[in-house]
Motif scaffolding. Structure first.
Motif, PDB file in Angstrom:
ATOM      1  N   PRO A 124      36.075  46.319  22.335  1.00 33.27           N
ATOM      2  CA  PRO A 124      36.756  46.404  20.848  1.00 33.27           C
ATOM      3  C   PRO A 124      38.032  45.634  20.882  1.00 33.27           C
ATOM      4  N   ALA A 125      38.692  45.355  19.691  1.00 33.66           N
ATOM      5  CA  ALA A 125      39.936  44.484  19.626  1.00 33.66           C
ATOM      6  C   ALA A 125      40.842  45.283  20.589  1.00 33.66           C
ATOM      7  N   THR A 126      41.680  44.282  20.982  1.00 30.53           N
ATOM      8  CA  THR A 126      42.651  44.713  22.013  1.00 30.53           C
ATOM      9  C   THR A 126      43.759  45.691  21.321  1.00 30.53           C
ATOM     10  N   VAL A 127      44.288  46.706  21.896  1.00 31.93           N
ATOM     11  CA  VAL A 127      45.587  47.285  21.514  1.00 31.93           C
ATOM     12  C   VAL A 127      47.038  46.520  21.415  1.00 31.93           C
ATOM     13  N   GLY A 131      45.179  42.714  29.341  1.00 29.54           N
ATOM     14  CA  GLY A 131      45.376  42.551  30.804  1.00 29.54           C
ATOM     15  C   GLY A 131      44.199  42.945  31.429  1.00 29.54           C
ATOM     16  N   ASP A 132      43.482  44.060  31.047  1.00 30.52           N
ATOM     17  CA  ASP A 132      42.183  44.316  31.709  1.00 30.52           C
ATOM     18  C   ASP A 132      41.221  43.263  31.853  1.00 30.52           C
ATOM     19  N   PHE A 133      41.108  42.873  30.507  1.00 34.40           N
ATOM     20  CA  PHE A 133      40.265  41.798  30.425  1.00 34.40           C
ATOM     21  C   PHE A 133      40.446  40.562  31.557  1.00 34.40           C
ATOM     22  N   GLY A 134      41.816  39.980  31.691  1.00 37.04           N
ATOM     23  CA  GLY A 134      42.131  39.181  32.693  1.00 37.04           C
ATOM     24  C   GLY A 134      41.721  39.682  34.212  1.00 37.04           C
ATOM     25  N   ALA A 143      38.933  37.596  36.788  1.00 41.50           N
ATOM     26  CA  ALA A 143      39.548  37.434  38.120  1.00 41.50           C
ATOM     27  C   ALA A 143      38.532  38.098  38.862  1.00 41.50           C
ATOM     28  N   ALA A 144      37.844  39.462  38.892  1.00 37.35           N
ATOM     29  CA  ALA A 144      37.058  39.984  39.667  1.00 37.35           C
ATOM     30  C   ALA A 144      35.743  39.323  39.492  1.00 37.35           C
ATOM     31  N   ALA A 145      35.244  38.940  38.367  1.00 37.29           N
ATOM     32  CA  ALA A 145      34.026  38.189  38.306  1.00 37.29           C
ATOM     33  C   ALA A 145      33.961  36.927  38.990  1.00 37.29           C
ATOM     34  N   VAL A 146      34.920  35.960  39.169  1.00 38.99           N
ATOM     35  CA  VAL A 146      35.243  34.962  39.889  1.00 38.99           C
ATOM     36  C   VAL A 146      35.316  35.230  41.210  1.00 38.99           C
ATOM     37  N   ARG A 198      31.863  51.314  36.819  1.00 40.18           N
ATOM     38  CA  ARG A 198      30.460  50.827  37.575  1.00 40.18           C
ATOM     39  C   ARG A 198      30.622  49.645  38.421  1.00 40.18           C
ATOM     40  N   TYR A 199      31.592  48.946  37.758  1.00 38.52           N
ATOM     41  CA  TYR A 199      31.677  47.310  38.333  1.00 38.52           C
ATOM     42  C   TYR A 199      32.827  47.288  39.297  1.00 38.52           C
ATOM     43  N   GLY A 200      33.547  48.533  39.692  1.00 37.21           N
ATOM     44  CA  GLY A 200      34.676  48.549  40.310  1.00 37.21           C
ATOM     45  C   GLY A 200      35.965  48.303  39.626  1.00 37.21           C
ATOM     46  N   LEU A 201      35.953  47.943  38.435  1.00 38.06           N
ATOM     47  CA  LEU A 201      36.984  47.709  37.540  1.00 38.06           C
ATOM     48  C   LEU A 201      37.938  49.018  36.914  1.00 38.06           C
ATOM     49  N   THR A 202      39.211  48.741  37.383  1.00 37.96           N
ATOM     50  CA  THR A 202      39.957  49.821  36.648  1.00 37.96           C
ATOM     51  C   THR A 202      40.549  49.268  35.443  1.00 37.96           C
ATOM     52  N   THR A 203      41.068  50.056  34.506  1.00 37.33           N
ATOM     53  CA  THR A 203      41.323  49.916  33.239  1.00 37.33           C
ATOM     54  C   THR A 203      42.528  50.744  32.936  1.00 37.33           C
TER      55      THR A 203
END
Length: 185
Positions: A47-50, A79-82, A86-89, A163-168
């Motif tokens: 969604p749109a970011t807060v 910041g979670d998108f950023g 970084a994790a995907a790269v 599931r992808y090891g990402l924290t939000t």
């Protein structure tokens, strides 16, 4: 028109009745189609970011929306998108052609206003208005998006990113980090 797998028949019916929502659905469909077959790419939908703002009446203690008070909204911080990029790269193999419904929290507007009240130390109330009132205040695209949340919404939830090891960041964490000083008029 099926905009994406999670919309389903009810979403298609709503889109057929509301031209503004149909446009939002078509945009989503085009984005998904553009992603297909791209290769080592990641599509993170959310969604749109807060961080983009919670409405012009917030300094007056109002969170105004055309969304129903019972609608659960997927929320995400920029910041979670950023961090996800970084994790995907850093680990492209873990994210190869991944499609992630990305959210840090899922709350209703009354829950959002309660969280904001606690973080800011002042009363903030969720106020529901009609689509027409919201269109007058913020324009049709914003009003359409809020009605979209009622009828279709974003399926994103925090466990999808996990599931992808990402924290939000939860909405409560985000709210606690903000400067709630109200500028003098």
């Amino acid at each position: 028109m099926q905009t994406r797998g999670t919309v389903g028949q009810r979403g298609d019916e709503v889109l057929a009745q509301c031209p503004g929502l149909r446009r939002l659905g078509e945009d989503s469909c085009r984005e998904h189609e553009a992603f297909q077959g791209v290769g080592n790419q990641v599509l993170a939908r959310g969604p749109a970011t807060v961080d983009g703002g919670l409405g012009p009446e917030l300094p007056q203690g109002k969170l105004v929306t055309a969304t129903s008070p019972q609608t659960v909204l997927a929320l995400i911080c920029s910041g979670d998108f950023g961090a996800a990029v970084a994790a995907a790269v850093a680990e492209p193999g873990n994210f190869h052609e991944a499609e992630i419904e990305f959210a840090g929290d899922a709350l209703t507007h009354p829950e959002i206003s309660d969280t904001l009240s606690k973080a800011s130390g002042r009363e903030i109330t969720a106020v529901s208005v009609s689509w027409e009132e919201q269109e007058q205040r913020l324009g049709a695209p914003m009003a359409d998006g809020q009605i979209w949340n009622d009828h279709v919404g974003y399926p994103a939830r925090p466990h999808h990113a996990a599931r992808y090891g990402l924290t939000t960041t939860t909405f409560e964490q985000w709210a606690a980090q903000q400067d709630w000083t109200v500028p003098a008029a």
